[in-house]
Write a protein that holds these residues in place. Structure first.
Motif, short mmCIF file in Angstrom:
data_model
loop_
_atom_site.label_atom_id
_atom_site.label_comp_id
_atom_site.label_asym_id
_atom_site.label_seq_id
_atom_site.Cartn_x
_atom_site.Cartn_y
_atom_site.Cartn_z
N UNK A 39 48.21 114.00 43.45
CA UNK A 39 47.76 113.91 44.84
C UNK A 39 48.40 114.98 45.72
N UNK A 40 49.59 115.42 45.37
CA UNK A 40 50.32 116.42 46.15
C UNK A 40 50.31 117.79 45.49
N UNK A 41 49.34 118.03 44.64
CA UNK A 41 49.31 119.24 43.80
C UNK A 41 49.25 120.55 44.57
N UNK A 42 48.86 120.52 45.84
CA UNK A 42 48.71 121.75 46.61
C UNK A 42 49.98 122.18 47.34
N UNK A 43 51.07 121.45 47.11
CA UNK A 43 52.31 121.81 47.82
C UNK A 43 53.53 121.43 46.98
N UNK A 44 54.63 121.98 47.35
CA UNK A 44 55.89 121.66 46.69
C UNK A 44 56.42 120.36 47.28
N UNK A 45 56.85 119.45 46.43
CA UNK A 45 57.42 118.19 46.91
C UNK A 45 58.87 118.09 46.43
N UNK A 46 59.67 117.46 47.25
CA UNK A 46 61.10 117.34 46.91
C UNK A 46 61.36 116.10 46.08
N UNK A 47 62.49 116.11 45.44
CA UNK A 47 62.95 114.96 44.67
C UNK A 47 63.06 113.75 45.57
N UNK A 48 63.62 113.93 46.77
CA UNK A 48 63.78 112.83 47.71
C UNK A 48 62.45 112.24 48.14
N UNK A 49 61.46 113.09 48.30
CA UNK A 49 60.12 112.61 48.68
C UNK A 49 59.52 111.74 47.57
N UNK A 50 59.64 112.19 46.33
CA UNK A 50 59.11 111.40 45.21
C UNK A 50 59.82 110.06 45.13
N UNK A 51 61.13 110.07 45.26
CA UNK A 51 61.90 108.82 45.22
C UNK A 51 61.46 107.88 46.34
N UNK A 52 61.25 108.40 47.54
CA UNK A 52 60.84 107.56 48.67
C UNK A 52 59.44 107.00 48.48
N UNK A 53 58.57 107.75 47.85
CA UNK A 53 57.19 107.28 47.66
C UNK A 53 57.04 106.31 46.50
N UNK A 54 57.72 106.56 45.41
CA UNK A 54 57.53 105.76 44.20
C UNK A 54 58.51 104.58 44.15
N UNK A 55 59.70 104.77 44.73
CA UNK A 55 60.70 103.70 44.75
C UNK A 55 61.14 103.45 46.19
N UNK A 56 60.24 103.00 47.06
CA UNK A 56 60.64 102.78 48.46
C UNK A 56 61.68 101.67 48.58
N UNK A 57 62.64 101.88 49.44
CA UNK A 57 63.68 100.88 49.73
C UNK A 57 64.47 100.45 48.50
N UNK A 58 64.59 101.34 47.53
CA UNK A 58 65.38 101.05 46.33
C UNK A 58 66.29 102.23 46.05
N UNK A 59 67.46 101.93 45.54
CA UNK A 59 68.32 103.01 45.07
C UNK A 59 67.95 103.29 43.62
N UNK A 60 67.62 104.54 43.35
CA UNK A 60 67.29 104.96 41.99
C UNK A 60 68.10 106.19 41.69
N UNK A 61 68.75 106.19 40.56
CA UNK A 61 69.57 107.32 40.16
C UNK A 61 68.74 108.52 39.72
N UNK A 62 69.39 109.64 39.71
CA UNK A 62 68.76 110.92 39.31
C UNK A 62 68.15 110.82 37.91
#
Length: 76
Positions: A39-62
């Protein structure tokens, strides 16, 4: 929504990835990461953005994200 890329077909309604017509089983979070990448293929996305979108309100390790990205790469 269906996305076709290379010899892969991703169906977000059926929660299914097919490569060469063969269904590729994916864990739920791996599937969500793949969908977000597409869905975001047209732009660079950050690690933090992926974590916020896929694991909202959760702590997930690297390592969790790294593992999911590796699984996405193997699948496609």
């Amino acid at each position: 929504m269906q996305y076709v890329f290379g010899d892969c077909a991703l169906d977000t309604q059926r929660y299914e990835l097919r490569r060469g017509g063969v269904r590729i089983p994916l864990r739920r979070k791996v599937f969500q990461v793949l969908v977000y990448f597409i869905e975001q293929r047209d732009r660079v996305i950050s690690r933090d953005e992926v974590l916020a979108q896929v694991w909202p309100d959760q702590y997930v390790g690297e390592e969790t994200l790294t593992s999911c990205v590796k699984a996405v790469r193997r699948a496609v």
